[in-house]
Design a protein around this motif. Structure first.
Motif, PDB file in Angstrom:
ATOM      1  N   LEU A 151      -0.041  -7.404  -0.712  1.00  0.00           N
ATOM      2  CA  LEU A 151      -1.359  -6.799  -0.861  1.00  0.00           C
ATOM      3  C   LEU A 151      -1.456  -6.006  -2.158  1.00  0.00           C
ATOM      4  CD1 LEU A 151      -1.734  -5.439   2.778  1.00  0.00           C
ATOM      5  CD2 LEU A 151      -2.907  -7.411   1.821  1.00  0.00           C
ATOM      6  N   TYR A 152      -0.459  -5.096  -2.343  1.00  0.00           N
ATOM      7  CA  TYR A 152      -0.571  -4.113  -3.409  1.00  0.00           C
ATOM      8  C   TYR A 152      -0.211  -4.697  -4.771  1.00  0.00           C
ATOM      9  CZ  TYR A 152       1.799  -0.410  -6.186  1.00  0.00           C
ATOM     10  OH  TYR A 152       2.291   0.379  -7.183  1.00  0.00           O
ATOM     11  N   SER A 153       0.970  -5.306  -4.871  1.00  0.00           N
ATOM     12  CA  SER A 153       1.399  -5.749  -6.192  1.00  0.00           C
ATOM     13  C   SER A 153       0.629  -6.959  -6.683  1.00  0.00           C
ATOM     14  CB  SER A 153       2.893  -6.036  -6.205  1.00  0.00           C
ATOM     15  OG  SER A 153       3.566  -4.805  -6.299  1.00  0.00           O
ATOM     16  N   THR A 154       0.286  -7.866  -5.764  1.00  0.00           N
ATOM     17  CA  THR A 154      -0.499  -9.015  -6.201  1.00  0.00           C
ATOM     18  C   THR A 154      -1.799  -8.517  -6.819  1.00  0.00           C
ATOM     19  OG1 THR A 154       0.482 -10.272  -4.414  1.00  0.00           O
ATOM     20  CG2 THR A 154      -1.455 -11.215  -5.446  1.00  0.00           C
ATOM     21  N   GLY A 191      -5.105  -1.606  -6.245  1.00  0.00           N
ATOM     22  CA  GLY A 191      -4.021  -2.255  -5.498  1.00  0.00           C
ATOM     23  C   GLY A 191      -3.490  -1.369  -4.381  1.00  0.00           C
ATOM     24  N   ALA A 192      -3.352  -0.078  -4.682  1.00  0.00           N
ATOM     25  CA  ALA A 192      -2.788   0.838  -3.691  1.00  0.00           C
ATOM     26  C   ALA A 192      -3.720   1.035  -2.512  1.00  0.00           C
ATOM     27  CB  ALA A 192      -2.497   2.180  -4.339  1.00  0.00           C
ATOM     28  N   ALA A 193      -5.018   1.098  -2.789  1.00  0.00           N
ATOM     29  CA  ALA A 193      -5.976   1.292  -1.702  1.00  0.00           C
ATOM     30  C   ALA A 193      -5.903   0.102  -0.748  1.00  0.00           C
ATOM     31  CB  ALA A 193      -7.380   1.447  -2.277  1.00  0.00           C
ATOM     32  N   VAL A 194      -5.743  -1.095  -1.310  1.00  0.00           N
ATOM     33  CA  VAL A 194      -5.635  -2.305  -0.502  1.00  0.00           C
ATOM     34  C   VAL A 194      -4.341  -2.292   0.322  1.00  0.00           C
ATOM     35  CG1 VAL A 194      -5.404  -4.825  -0.630  1.00  0.00           C
ATOM     36  CG2 VAL A 194      -6.993  -3.657  -2.148  1.00  0.00           C
ATOM     37  N   GLY A 195      -3.258  -1.820  -0.301  1.00  0.00           N
ATOM     38  CA  GLY A 195      -1.948  -1.926   0.345  1.00  0.00           C
ATOM     39  C   GLY A 195      -1.524  -0.734   1.184  1.00  0.00           C
ATOM     40  N   SER A 228      -4.732   9.028  -0.791  1.00  0.00           N
ATOM     41  CA  SER A 228      -5.016   9.640  -2.092  1.00  0.00           C
ATOM     42  C   SER A 228      -3.713   9.703  -2.889  1.00  0.00           C
ATOM     43  CB  SER A 228      -5.587  11.038  -1.911  1.00  0.00           C
ATOM     44  OG  SER A 228      -4.634  11.862  -1.277  1.00  0.00           O
ATOM     45  N   LEU A 229      -2.611   9.938  -2.161  1.00  0.00           N
ATOM     46  CA  LEU A 229      -1.297  10.005  -2.820  1.00  0.00           C
ATOM     47  C   LEU A 229      -0.825   8.632  -3.257  1.00  0.00           C
ATOM     48  CD1 LEU A 229       0.241  12.532  -0.396  1.00  0.00           C
ATOM     49  CD2 LEU A 229       0.149  12.832  -2.858  1.00  0.00           C
ATOM     50  N   THR A 230      -0.958   7.649  -2.370  1.00  0.00           N
ATOM     51  CA  THR A 230      -0.535   6.290  -2.721  1.00  0.00           C
ATOM     52  C   THR A 230      -1.286   5.839  -3.957  1.00  0.00           C
ATOM     53  OG1 THR A 230      -0.595   5.908  -0.358  1.00  0.00           O
ATOM     54  CG2 THR A 230      -0.068   4.038  -1.726  1.00  0.00           C
TER      55      THR A 230
END
Length: 321
Positions: free
Chosen positions: A103-106, A143-147, A195-197
């Protein structure tokens, strides 16, 4: 064309994530070290110290082990996990890593690629560093919000082994973790610490991708090395170091906030990111924000190297598509 960047980034990230997962697990356990000491008694009972968990585990096997010293290095943390739960335990939460990388890195690698294509000056074929950083911040944030759900699941699965058997959450897989969390704690809990991610991912992506591209350009422009494995390894290791220094403080706080137990009627151990930072600094000193830095660098280093070296290879394979 746009889709290719996502595929390349995704494949490279999953390989890098799985191969460095044990280091990540050790990092999470080390970042939680010393946490219980600072907590009020009610919370201290909930977050039984790892020493205690180890003690009870040792008790089941009827070996008397003196409680380990409070600060332990990455190797001893790793060895202790293996002694306690077997080598496979180093991969606990690996299903979450795969989902998180997917999810995130892609998303982050693909978006960075798209933005890079858009913002590169067609005449010089270069993109100024500030633009690289902005592209990294945007790509990392989205990406982070998705993952995030996979990230919370991963932290919890990795931290689970610290708890006495009775208190473990025992998620069977990342899907089980996510469904249990939404059932028991509401869907909102899947975005706990987001928020941290997002902040961390923006820092990591910007520092990692921008500095990788920048170092690679510098090496090639100065003619220090040819465009090949040596350049990729050097540039990616440097990028990993920059990323580790930039993100470690946010990372410690993220791990602690995501892992905290919120019980009805008990004040949560941390009010939020800032509260967690202040409480950590007050109780353990400012350097506590660099807890787990050795495993972070020993993970960011190899992770970044595997990531970019694989990425360059996958790009080669797919360049005709």
């Amino acid at each position: 064309m746009g889709l290719k960047g996502f595929v390349e980034g995704g494949v490279a990230s999953i390989i890098a994530g799985c191969s460095t997962h044990p280091l990540d697990l050790i990092k999470v356990r080390m970042q939680l070290q010393g946490e219980a000491a600072a907590a009020p008694p009610s919370a201290a009972v909930q977050n039984l110290r790892p020493a205690l968990a180890f003690h009870t585990a040792a008790h089941h096997h009827h070996i008397h082990v003196p409680p380990p010293p409070p600060r332990v290095g990455p190797v001893s943390v790793g060895l202790r996990i293996i002694q306690q739960d077997g080598a496979a335990a180093l991969f606990s939460g690996v299903s979450a890593t795969v989902l998180r990388q997917t999810l995130y890195s892609t998303t982050r690698m693909g978006l960075y690629d798209v933005l890079k294509t858009k913002w590169t000056d067609p005449n010089t074929n270069n993109m100024p560093l500030t633009r690289k950083i902005v592209a990294g911040l945007i790509a990392g944030g989205i990406g982070a919000a998705v993952g995030n759900p996979a990230d919370v699941a991963m932290v919890r699965m990795q931290a689970d082994g610290r708890l006495p058997a009775a208190q473990r959450r025992n998620y069977k897989s990342v899907v089980d973790a996510i469904s249990q969390m939404s059932k028991n704690e509401g869907v909102v809990s899947l975005w706990r610490g987001s928020s941290l991610t997002v902040n961390r991912a923006m820092l990591v992506t910007a520092s990692q991708l921008a500095s990788y591209d920048q170092f690679k350009e510098m090496i090639l422009e100065k003619g220090l090395m040819k465009d090949g494995l040596g350049t990729h390894v050097t540039a990616s290791f440097a990028a990993g170091f920059v990323a580790a220094v930039a993100s470690n403080p946010v990372d410690v706080i993220k791990t602690r906030v995501m892992n905290m137990k919120v019980e009805p009627g008990v004040a949560p151990p941390y009010t939020g990111a800032l509260g967690c930072a202040m409480k950590t600094i007050r109780a353990e000193g400012p350097m506590a924000l660099y807890k787990g830095f050795i495993p972070t660098i020993s993970r960011q280093g190899p992770f970044t190297v595997v990531l970019f070296v694989t990425l360059e290879q996958v790009r080669k394979l797919l360049k005709d598509f």
